[in-house]
Motif scaffolding. Structure first.
Motif, PDB file in Angstrom:
ATOM      1  N   LYS A 157      -7.975   6.598  13.478  1.00 45.02           N
ATOM      2  CA  LYS A 157      -6.887   5.627  13.586  1.00 45.02           C
ATOM      3  C   LYS A 157      -6.664   5.223  15.036  1.00 45.02           C
ATOM      4  CE  LYS A 157      -2.061   4.889  12.265  1.00 45.02           C
ATOM      5  NZ  LYS A 157      -2.352   3.677  11.469  1.00 45.02           N
ATOM      6  N   VAL A 158      -6.650   6.213  15.927  1.00 44.41           N
ATOM      7  CA  VAL A 158      -6.420   5.934  17.346  1.00 44.41           C
ATOM      8  C   VAL A 158      -7.584   5.159  17.955  1.00 44.41           C
ATOM      9  CG1 VAL A 158      -6.161   6.999  19.617  1.00 44.41           C
ATOM     10  CG2 VAL A 158      -4.919   7.921  17.659  1.00 44.41           C
ATOM     11  N   SER A 159      -8.802   5.493  17.547  1.00 46.56           N
ATOM     12  CA  SER A 159      -9.990   4.855  18.121  1.00 46.56           C
ATOM     13  C   SER A 159     -10.241   3.456  17.571  1.00 46.56           C
ATOM     14  CB  SER A 159     -11.223   5.725  17.858  1.00 46.56           C
ATOM     15  OG  SER A 159     -11.488   5.811  16.461  1.00 46.56           O
ATOM     16  N   SER A 193      -8.113  19.445  -6.282  1.00 49.51           N
ATOM     17  CA  SER A 193      -8.244  18.148  -5.621  1.00 49.51           C
ATOM     18  C   SER A 193      -6.926  17.385  -5.634  1.00 49.51           C
ATOM     19  CB  SER A 193      -9.337  17.324  -6.311  1.00 49.51           C
ATOM     20  OG  SER A 193      -9.358  16.007  -5.807  1.00 49.51           O
ATOM     21  N   MET A 194      -6.241  17.393  -6.775  1.00 47.86           N
ATOM     22  CA  MET A 194      -4.977  16.653  -6.871  1.00 47.86           C
ATOM     23  C   MET A 194      -3.877  17.316  -6.050  1.00 47.86           C
ATOM     24  SD  MET A 194      -4.951  15.456 -10.847  1.00 47.86           S
ATOM     25  CE  MET A 194      -6.488  14.941 -11.639  1.00 47.86           C
ATOM     26  N   LEU A 195      -3.872  18.635  -6.016  1.00 47.13           N
ATOM     27  CA  LEU A 195      -2.888  19.317  -5.174  1.00 47.13           C
ATOM     28  C   LEU A 195      -3.154  19.037  -3.698  1.00 47.13           C
ATOM     29  CD1 LEU A 195      -2.607  22.759  -7.024  1.00 47.13           C
ATOM     30  CD2 LEU A 195      -0.927  20.903  -6.994  1.00 47.13           C
ATOM     31  N   MET A 196      -4.434  18.910  -3.341  1.00 50.14           N
ATOM     32  CA  MET A 196      -4.788  18.543  -1.966  1.00 50.14           C
ATOM     33  C   MET A 196      -4.285  17.156  -1.598  1.00 50.14           C
ATOM     34  SD  MET A 196      -8.742  19.857  -1.696  1.00 50.14           S
ATOM     35  CE  MET A 196      -9.012  19.013  -0.122  1.00 50.14           C
ATOM     36  N   SER A 197      -4.124  16.301  -2.602  1.00 45.74           N
ATOM     37  CA  SER A 197      -3.699  14.921  -2.330  1.00 45.74           C
ATOM     38  C   SER A 197      -2.256  14.853  -1.847  1.00 45.74           C
ATOM     39  CB  SER A 197      -3.854  14.063  -3.595  1.00 45.74           C
ATOM     40  OG  SER A 197      -2.828  14.353  -4.541  1.00 45.74           O
ATOM     41  N   ILE A 198      -1.445  15.866  -2.173  1.00 41.17           N
ATOM     42  CA  ILE A 198      -0.015  15.801  -1.850  1.00 41.17           C
ATOM     43  C   ILE A 198       0.223  15.686  -0.346  1.00 41.17           C
ATOM     44  CG2 ILE A 198       2.185  17.047  -1.974  1.00 41.17           C
ATOM     45  CD1 ILE A 198       1.238  18.172  -4.676  1.00 41.17           C
ATOM     46  N   PRO A 199      -0.280  16.607   0.485  1.00 44.78           N
ATOM     47  CA  PRO A 199      -0.048  16.440   1.931  1.00 44.78           C
ATOM     48  C   PRO A 199      -0.767  15.231   2.516  1.00 44.78           C
ATOM     49  CG  PRO A 199      -1.539  18.282   1.528  1.00 44.78           C
ATOM     50  CD  PRO A 199      -0.993  17.874   0.198  1.00 44.78           C
ATOM     51  N   VAL A 200      -1.930  14.870   1.942  1.00 41.34           N
ATOM     52  CA  VAL A 200      -2.681  13.727   2.454  1.00 41.34           C
ATOM     53  C   VAL A 200      -1.907  12.430   2.219  1.00 41.34           C
ATOM     54  CG1 VAL A 200      -4.776  12.354   2.191  1.00 41.34           C
ATOM     55  CG2 VAL A 200      -4.922  14.841   2.209  1.00 41.34           C
ATOM     56  N   ILE A 201      -1.446  12.217   0.990  1.00 35.80           N
ATOM     57  CA  ILE A 201      -0.691  11.000   0.670  1.00 35.80           C
ATOM     58  C   ILE A 201       0.630  10.985   1.429  1.00 35.80           C
ATOM     59  CG2 ILE A 201       0.447   9.690  -1.156  1.00 35.80           C
ATOM     60  CD1 ILE A 201      -1.604  10.765  -3.117  1.00 35.80           C
ATOM     61  N   GLY A 220       1.332  12.449   4.300  1.00 38.81           N
ATOM     62  CA  GLY A 220       1.093  12.176   5.713  1.00 38.81           C
ATOM     63  C   GLY A 220       0.725  10.726   5.972  1.00 38.81           C
ATOM     64  N   ALA A 221      -0.165  10.178   5.130  1.00 40.32           N
ATOM     65  CA  ALA A 221      -0.572   8.782   5.294  1.00 40.32           C
ATOM     66  C   ALA A 221       0.620   7.849   5.088  1.00 40.32           C
ATOM     67  CB  ALA A 221      -1.692   8.445   4.317  1.00 40.32           C
ATOM     68  N   GLY A 222       1.445   8.168   4.092  1.00 42.43           N
ATOM     69  CA  GLY A 222       2.621   7.338   3.835  1.00 42.43           C
ATOM     70  C   GLY A 222       3.621   7.390   4.974  1.00 42.43           C
ATOM     71  N   LEU A 223       3.777   8.574   5.572  1.00 45.84           N
ATOM     72  CA  LEU A 223       4.703   8.724   6.697  1.00 45.84           C
ATOM     73  C   LEU A 223       4.235   7.909   7.896  1.00 45.84           C
ATOM     74  CD1 LEU A 223       7.174  10.104   7.917  1.00 45.84           C
ATOM     75  CD2 LEU A 223       5.704  12.021   8.569  1.00 45.84           C
ATOM     76  N   ASP A 280       0.834  -1.207   0.000  1.00 43.56           N
ATOM     77  CA  ASP A 280       0.000   0.000   0.000  1.00 43.56           C
ATOM     78  C   ASP A 280       0.871   1.260   0.000  1.00 43.56           C
ATOM     79  OD1 ASP A 280      -2.433  -1.197  -0.144  1.00 43.56           O
ATOM     80  OD2 ASP A 280      -2.938  -0.988   1.977  1.00 43.56           O
ATOM     81  N   VAL A 281       1.903   1.280   0.842  1.00 40.33           N
ATOM     82  CA  VAL A 281       2.799   2.429   0.907  1.00 40.33           C
ATOM     83  C   VAL A 281       3.518   2.622  -0.429  1.00 40.33           C
ATOM     84  CG1 VAL A 281       4.891   3.356   1.976  1.00 40.33           C
ATOM     85  CG2 VAL A 281       3.130   2.291   3.395  1.00 40.33           C
ATOM     86  N   ALA A 282       3.975   1.521  -1.019  1.00 40.35           N
ATOM     87  CA  ALA A 282       4.721   1.595  -2.279  1.00 40.35           C
ATOM     88  C   ALA A 282       3.893   2.203  -3.395  1.00 40.35           C
ATOM     89  CB  ALA A 282       5.210   0.201  -2.675  1.00 40.35           C
ATOM     90  N   VAL A 283       2.655   1.753  -3.542  1.00 37.79           N
ATOM     91  CA  VAL A 283       1.823   2.270  -4.633  1.00 37.79           C
ATOM     92  C   VAL A 283       1.411   3.719  -4.380  1.00 37.79           C
ATOM     93  CG1 VAL A 283       0.997   0.004  -5.358  1.00 37.79           C
ATOM     94  CG2 VAL A 283      -0.278   1.265  -3.611  1.00 37.79           C
ATOM     95  N   HIS A 284       1.280   4.099  -3.107  1.00 36.72           N
ATOM     96  CA  HIS A 284       0.961   5.493  -2.805  1.00 36.72           C
ATOM     97  C   HIS A 284       2.161   6.403  -3.054  1.00 36.72           C
ATOM     98  CE1 HIS A 284      -2.738   4.007  -0.900  1.00 36.72           C
ATOM     99  NE2 HIS A 284      -3.177   5.243  -1.025  1.00 36.72           N
ATOM    100  N   VAL A 285       3.357   5.913  -2.795  1.00 39.47           N
ATOM    101  CA  VAL A 285       4.560   6.685  -3.116  1.00 39.47           C
ATOM    102  C   VAL A 285       4.636   6.929  -4.616  1.00 39.47           C
ATOM    103  CG1 VAL A 285       7.083   6.576  -3.221  1.00 39.47           C
ATOM    104  CG2 VAL A 285       5.908   5.995  -1.104  1.00 39.47           C
TER     105      VAL A 285
END
Length: 276
Positions: free
Chosen positions: A103-105, A188-196, A198-201, A44-49
Protein backbone atom coordinates in the motif's frame (compact mmCIF):
# COMPACT_ATOMS: atom_id res chain seq x y z
CA UNK A 1 -24.26 4.19 -9.35
CA UNK A 2 -27.55 2.61 -10.36
CA UNK A 3 -29.54 0.42 -8.01
CA UNK A 4 -28.88 -2.55 -10.33
CA UNK A 5 -25.11 -1.96 -10.11
CA UNK A 6 -25.18 -1.74 -6.30
CA UNK A 7 -27.18 -4.96 -6.01
CA UNK A 8 -24.81 -6.72 -8.42
CA UNK A 9 -21.70 -5.70 -6.46
CA UNK A 10 -23.21 -6.56 -3.07
CA UNK A 11 -24.33 -10.00 -4.22
CA UNK A 12 -21.01 -10.69 -5.97
CA UNK A 13 -19.07 -9.73 -2.82
CA UNK A 14 -21.31 -11.73 -0.55
CA UNK A 15 -21.09 -14.89 -2.64
CA UNK A 16 -17.40 -14.74 -3.52
CA UNK A 17 -15.79 -13.50 -0.28
CA UNK A 18 -15.64 -16.91 1.35
CA UNK A 19 -15.80 -19.18 -1.66
CA UNK A 20 -12.34 -20.04 -3.08
CA UNK A 21 -12.88 -17.98 -6.24
CA UNK A 22 -11.61 -14.46 -5.30
CA UNK A 23 -13.97 -11.67 -4.26
CA UNK A 24 -11.46 -8.90 -5.08
CA UNK A 25 -11.03 -10.29 -8.57
CA UNK A 26 -14.77 -10.38 -9.17
CA UNK A 27 -15.24 -6.84 -7.84
CA UNK A 28 -12.59 -5.60 -10.27
CA UNK A 29 -14.10 -7.61 -13.12
CA UNK A 30 -17.64 -6.28 -12.62
CA UNK A 31 -16.96 -2.73 -13.92
CA UNK A 32 -14.41 -4.02 -16.45
CA UNK A 33 -16.86 -6.42 -18.09
CA UNK A 34 -19.90 -4.12 -17.99
CA UNK A 35 -18.13 -0.86 -18.79
CA UNK A 36 -19.69 0.74 -15.69
CA UNK A 37 -17.67 3.10 -13.48
CA UNK A 38 -15.65 1.74 -10.58
CA UNK A 39 -17.80 1.45 -7.46
CA UNK A 40 -15.43 3.44 -5.30
CA UNK A 41 -13.95 2.87 -1.87
CA UNK A 42 -17.09 3.58 0.17
CA UNK A 43 -19.08 0.80 -1.51
CA UNK A 44 -16.12 -1.57 -1.14
CA UNK A 45 -16.04 -0.86 2.61
CA UNK A 46 -19.81 -1.34 2.90
CA UNK A 47 -19.87 -4.76 1.26
CA UNK A 48 -16.87 -5.90 3.29
CA UNK A 49 -18.59 -4.82 6.51
CA UNK A 50 -21.55 -6.95 5.47
CA UNK A 51 -19.42 -10.04 4.89
CA UNK A 52 -17.56 -9.47 8.17
CA UNK A 53 -20.87 -9.44 10.04
CA UNK A 54 -21.86 -12.68 8.30
CA UNK A 55 -18.74 -14.62 9.32
CA UNK A 56 -18.98 -13.29 12.88
CA UNK A 57 -22.57 -14.48 13.12
CA UNK A 58 -21.98 -17.92 11.55
CA UNK A 59 -18.91 -18.70 13.67
CA UNK A 60 -20.00 -16.85 16.81
CA UNK A 61 -19.13 -19.82 19.03
CA UNK A 62 -15.54 -19.90 17.72
CA UNK A 63 -15.26 -16.13 18.02
CA UNK A 64 -16.53 -16.23 21.62
CA UNK A 65 -14.15 -19.10 22.44
CA UNK A 66 -11.19 -17.16 20.99
CA UNK A 67 -12.06 -13.98 22.88
CA UNK A 68 -12.58 -15.77 26.18
CA UNK A 69 -9.47 -17.87 25.61
CA UNK A 70 -7.44 -14.75 24.87
CA UNK A 71 -8.54 -13.28 28.21
CA UNK A 72 -7.50 -16.51 29.96
CA UNK A 73 -3.99 -16.07 28.57
CA UNK A 74 -3.44 -13.25 31.05
CA UNK A 75 -3.98 -15.75 33.84
CA UNK A 76 -1.36 -18.08 32.40
CA UNK A 77 -3.88 -20.70 31.26
CA UNK A 78 -4.24 -21.88 27.66
CA UNK A 79 -7.33 -23.65 26.38
CA UNK A 80 -8.54 -24.59 22.89
CA UNK A 81 -9.99 -21.11 22.30
CA UNK A 82 -6.71 -19.44 23.27
CA UNK A 83 -4.71 -21.72 20.97
CA UNK A 84 -7.06 -20.96 18.08
CA UNK A 85 -6.73 -17.22 18.75
CA UNK A 86 -2.92 -17.50 18.78
CA UNK A 87 -2.99 -19.41 15.49
CA UNK A 88 -5.21 -16.75 13.88
CA UNK A 89 -2.86 -13.98 15.05
CA UNK A 90 0.20 -15.83 13.74
CA UNK A 91 -1.49 -16.47 10.40
CA UNK A 92 -2.40 -12.79 10.08
CA UNK A 93 1.01 -11.23 10.72
CA UNK A 94 2.56 -11.96 7.27
CA UNK A 95 -0.30 -10.48 5.23
CA UNK A 96 -0.45 -7.37 7.42
CA UNK A 97 3.27 -6.72 6.99
CA UNK A 98 3.37 -7.31 3.23
CA UNK A 99 0.01 -5.59 2.64
CA UNK A 100 1.23 -2.44 4.41
CA UNK A 101 4.36 -2.39 2.26
CA UNK A 102 2.37 -2.79 -0.98
CA UNK A 103 0.00 0.00 0.00
CA UNK A 104 2.77 2.42 0.94
CA UNK A 105 4.87 1.59 -2.13
CA UNK A 106 1.94 1.99 -4.53
CA UNK A 107 2.45 -1.50 -5.99
CA UNK A 108 -1.04 -2.50 -4.84
CA UNK A 109 -2.77 -0.43 -7.54
CA UNK A 110 -0.51 -1.82 -10.26
CA UNK A 111 -1.78 -5.32 -9.53
CA UNK A 112 -5.43 -4.44 -10.26
CA UNK A 113 -5.24 -5.73 -13.82
CA UNK A 114 -7.76 -7.99 -15.56
CA UNK A 115 -4.88 -9.84 -17.21
CA UNK A 116 -3.31 -10.60 -13.82
CA UNK A 117 -6.70 -11.72 -12.50
CA UNK A 118 -7.12 -14.06 -15.46
CA UNK A 119 -3.80 -15.82 -14.91
CA UNK A 120 -4.11 -16.02 -11.11
CA UNK A 121 -7.68 -17.30 -11.35
CA UNK A 122 -6.56 -20.04 -13.72
CA UNK A 123 -3.27 -20.95 -12.06
CA UNK A 124 -4.42 -21.01 -8.45
CA UNK A 125 -7.60 -22.81 -9.48
CA UNK A 126 -5.47 -25.66 -10.82
CA UNK A 127 -3.35 -25.57 -7.64
CA UNK A 128 -6.51 -25.82 -5.50
CA UNK A 129 -7.58 -28.93 -7.43
CA UNK A 130 -4.14 -30.54 -7.04
CA UNK A 131 -4.05 -29.81 -3.29
CA UNK A 132 -7.52 -31.21 -2.83
CA UNK A 133 -6.64 -34.40 -4.69
CA UNK A 134 -3.24 -35.14 -3.13
CA UNK A 135 -3.94 -33.76 0.35
CA UNK A 136 -4.91 -36.35 2.94
CA UNK A 137 -7.79 -35.80 5.36
CA UNK A 138 -6.08 -36.66 8.62
CA UNK A 139 -5.88 -33.34 10.49
CA UNK A 140 -8.47 -31.32 12.38
CA UNK A 141 -8.20 -27.79 13.77
CA UNK A 142 -7.26 -29.15 17.18
CA UNK A 143 -4.18 -30.73 15.59
CA UNK A 144 -2.82 -27.41 14.31
CA UNK A 145 0.53 -26.16 15.57
CA UNK A 146 2.17 -22.75 15.36
CA UNK A 147 4.23 -23.72 12.32
CA UNK A 148 1.15 -24.85 10.42
CA UNK A 149 -0.71 -21.63 11.18
CA UNK A 150 2.28 -19.58 10.02
CA UNK A 151 2.54 -21.61 6.80
CA UNK A 152 -1.11 -20.91 5.97
CA UNK A 153 -0.51 -17.26 6.86
CA UNK A 154 2.42 -17.06 4.46
CA UNK A 155 0.23 -18.55 1.74
CA UNK A 156 -2.34 -15.84 2.46
CA UNK A 157 0.18 -13.21 1.36
CA UNK A 158 -0.32 -14.41 -2.22
CA UNK A 159 -3.94 -13.28 -1.96
CA UNK A 160 -2.72 -9.67 -2.15
CA UNK A 161 -2.52 -10.38 -5.89
CA UNK A 162 -6.10 -9.97 -7.18
CA UNK A 163 -7.62 -13.16 -8.51
CA UNK A 164 -5.61 -15.43 -6.21
CA UNK A 165 -8.44 -15.61 -3.65
CA UNK A 166 -7.64 -15.27 0.04
CA UNK A 167 -9.96 -18.11 0.97
CA UNK A 168 -8.78 -20.17 -2.00
CA UNK A 169 -5.06 -19.99 -1.27
CA UNK A 170 -5.47 -20.56 2.48
CA UNK A 171 -7.71 -23.57 1.87
CA UNK A 172 -5.19 -24.84 -0.68
CA UNK A 173 -2.36 -24.57 1.87
CA UNK A 174 -4.44 -26.30 4.54
CA UNK A 175 -5.35 -29.14 2.17
CA UNK A 176 -1.68 -29.65 1.26
CA UNK A 177 -1.07 -30.03 5.00
CA UNK A 178 -3.73 -32.72 5.25
CA UNK A 179 -6.55 -30.80 6.94
CA UNK A 180 -10.10 -31.94 6.32
CA UNK A 181 -11.98 -29.80 3.84
CA UNK A 182 -14.49 -28.34 6.28
CA UNK A 183 -11.75 -27.59 8.82
CA UNK A 184 -9.63 -25.92 6.13
CA UNK A 185 -12.61 -23.74 5.21
CA UNK A 186 -13.40 -22.96 8.85
CA UNK A 187 -9.86 -21.81 9.62
CA UNK A 188 -9.76 -19.78 6.41
CA UNK A 189 -12.97 -17.95 7.30
CA UNK A 190 -11.82 -17.26 10.84
CA UNK A 191 -8.61 -15.85 9.36
CA UNK A 192 -10.74 -13.45 7.33
CA UNK A 193 -12.00 -11.65 10.46
CA UNK A 194 -8.83 -9.67 11.32
CA UNK A 195 -7.99 -9.24 7.62
CA UNK A 196 -11.38 -7.74 6.70
CA UNK A 197 -11.45 -5.72 9.91
CA UNK A 198 -8.00 -4.29 9.28
CA UNK A 199 -8.64 -3.54 5.61
CA UNK A 200 -11.95 -1.90 6.47
CA UNK A 201 -10.35 0.22 9.18
CA UNK A 202 -7.63 1.48 6.82
CA UNK A 203 -10.20 2.22 4.11
CA UNK A 204 -12.38 4.02 6.65
CA UNK A 205 -9.45 6.22 7.65
CA UNK A 206 -8.83 7.06 3.98
CA UNK A 207 -12.51 7.96 3.54
CA UNK A 208 -12.55 10.13 6.64
CA UNK A 209 -9.46 12.00 5.50
CA UNK A 210 -11.10 12.55 2.13
CA UNK A 211 -14.30 13.75 3.79
CA UNK A 212 -16.37 11.11 2.01
CA UNK A 213 -17.73 8.87 4.73
CA UNK A 214 -21.43 9.85 4.70
CA UNK A 215 -23.84 6.92 4.78
CA UNK A 216 -26.93 6.75 2.61
CA UNK A 217 -29.59 4.22 1.62
CA UNK A 218 -27.44 2.79 -1.19
CA UNK A 219 -24.54 2.08 1.17
CA UNK A 220 -26.80 0.46 3.77
CA UNK A 221 -28.42 -1.64 1.03
CA UNK A 222 -25.02 -2.81 -0.20
CA UNK A 223 -23.96 -3.81 3.31
CA UNK A 224 -27.24 -5.61 4.01
CA UNK A 225 -27.27 -7.56 0.77
CA UNK A 226 -23.63 -8.62 1.11
CA UNK A 227 -24.38 -9.78 4.66
CA UNK A 228 -27.32 -11.96 3.60
CA UNK A 229 -25.61 -13.47 0.56
CA UNK A 230 -22.37 -14.10 2.49
CA UNK A 231 -24.27 -15.86 5.28
CA UNK A 232 -25.97 -18.13 2.74
CA UNK A 233 -22.69 -18.76 0.90
CA UNK A 234 -20.90 -19.75 4.12
CA UNK A 235 -23.66 -22.17 5.12
CA UNK A 236 -23.78 -23.74 1.66
CA UNK A 237 -19.98 -24.10 1.46
CA UNK A 238 -19.63 -25.66 4.90
CA UNK A 239 -22.40 -28.16 4.21
CA UNK A 240 -20.97 -28.96 0.78
CA UNK A 241 -17.45 -29.63 2.06
CA UNK A 242 -18.70 -32.10 4.66
CA UNK A 243 -19.68 -34.47 1.84
CA UNK A 244 -17.86 -33.36 -1.29
CA UNK A 245 -14.69 -31.70 -2.67
CA UNK A 246 -13.35 -28.40 -4.01
CA UNK A 247 -13.53 -29.68 -7.61
CA UNK A 248 -16.52 -27.51 -8.71
CA UNK A 249 -14.73 -24.37 -7.55
CA UNK A 250 -11.53 -25.39 -9.33
CA UNK A 251 -13.48 -26.04 -12.54
CA UNK A 252 -15.20 -22.65 -12.25
CA UNK A 253 -11.85 -20.93 -11.82
CA UNK A 254 -10.32 -22.67 -14.83
CA UNK A 255 -13.31 -21.79 -17.01
CA UNK A 256 -13.38 -18.19 -15.79
CA UNK A 257 -9.62 -17.72 -16.13
CA UNK A 258 -9.59 -19.28 -19.60
CA UNK A 259 -12.57 -17.20 -20.67
CA UNK A 260 -10.93 -14.00 -19.46
CA UNK A 261 -7.75 -14.80 -21.40
CA UNK A 262 -9.80 -15.28 -24.54
CA UNK A 263 -11.63 -12.01 -23.86
CA UNK A 264 -8.35 -10.15 -23.31
CA UNK A 265 -6.27 -11.53 -26.17
CA UNK A 266 -8.96 -12.04 -28.82
CA UNK A 267 -11.43 -9.27 -28.01
CA UNK A 268 -8.99 -6.74 -26.53
CA UNK A 269 -10.92 -6.56 -23.28
CA UNK A 270 -13.83 -4.57 -24.73
CA UNK A 271 -16.85 -4.15 -22.36
CA UNK A 272 -19.58 -6.74 -22.83
CA UNK A 273 -22.83 -4.81 -23.40
CA UNK A 274 -25.08 -7.85 -22.85
CA UNK A 275 -23.79 -8.06 -19.24
CA UNK A 276 -24.28 -4.40 -18.48
Amino acid sequence: MTLQHIILLAVVQGITEFLPISSSGHLILAPALTGSPDQGLLVDVAVHVGTLAAVLMYFWRDVFAMLSGFVRLFTGRINAGARLAIHIVLATIPVVAVGFYLKVSGIEEQLRSVEIIAWTTLGFGILLWIADKVGMTINRLEHMRWGGALFIGLAQVLALIPGTSRSGITMTAARFMGYERSDAAQFSMLMSIPVILGAGLLAGIDLQQAGNIALNEDILLAAGLSFLTALIAIAVLMNWLKRSSFTPFAIYRVLLGGGLLVWIYLYNGAPLPFIG
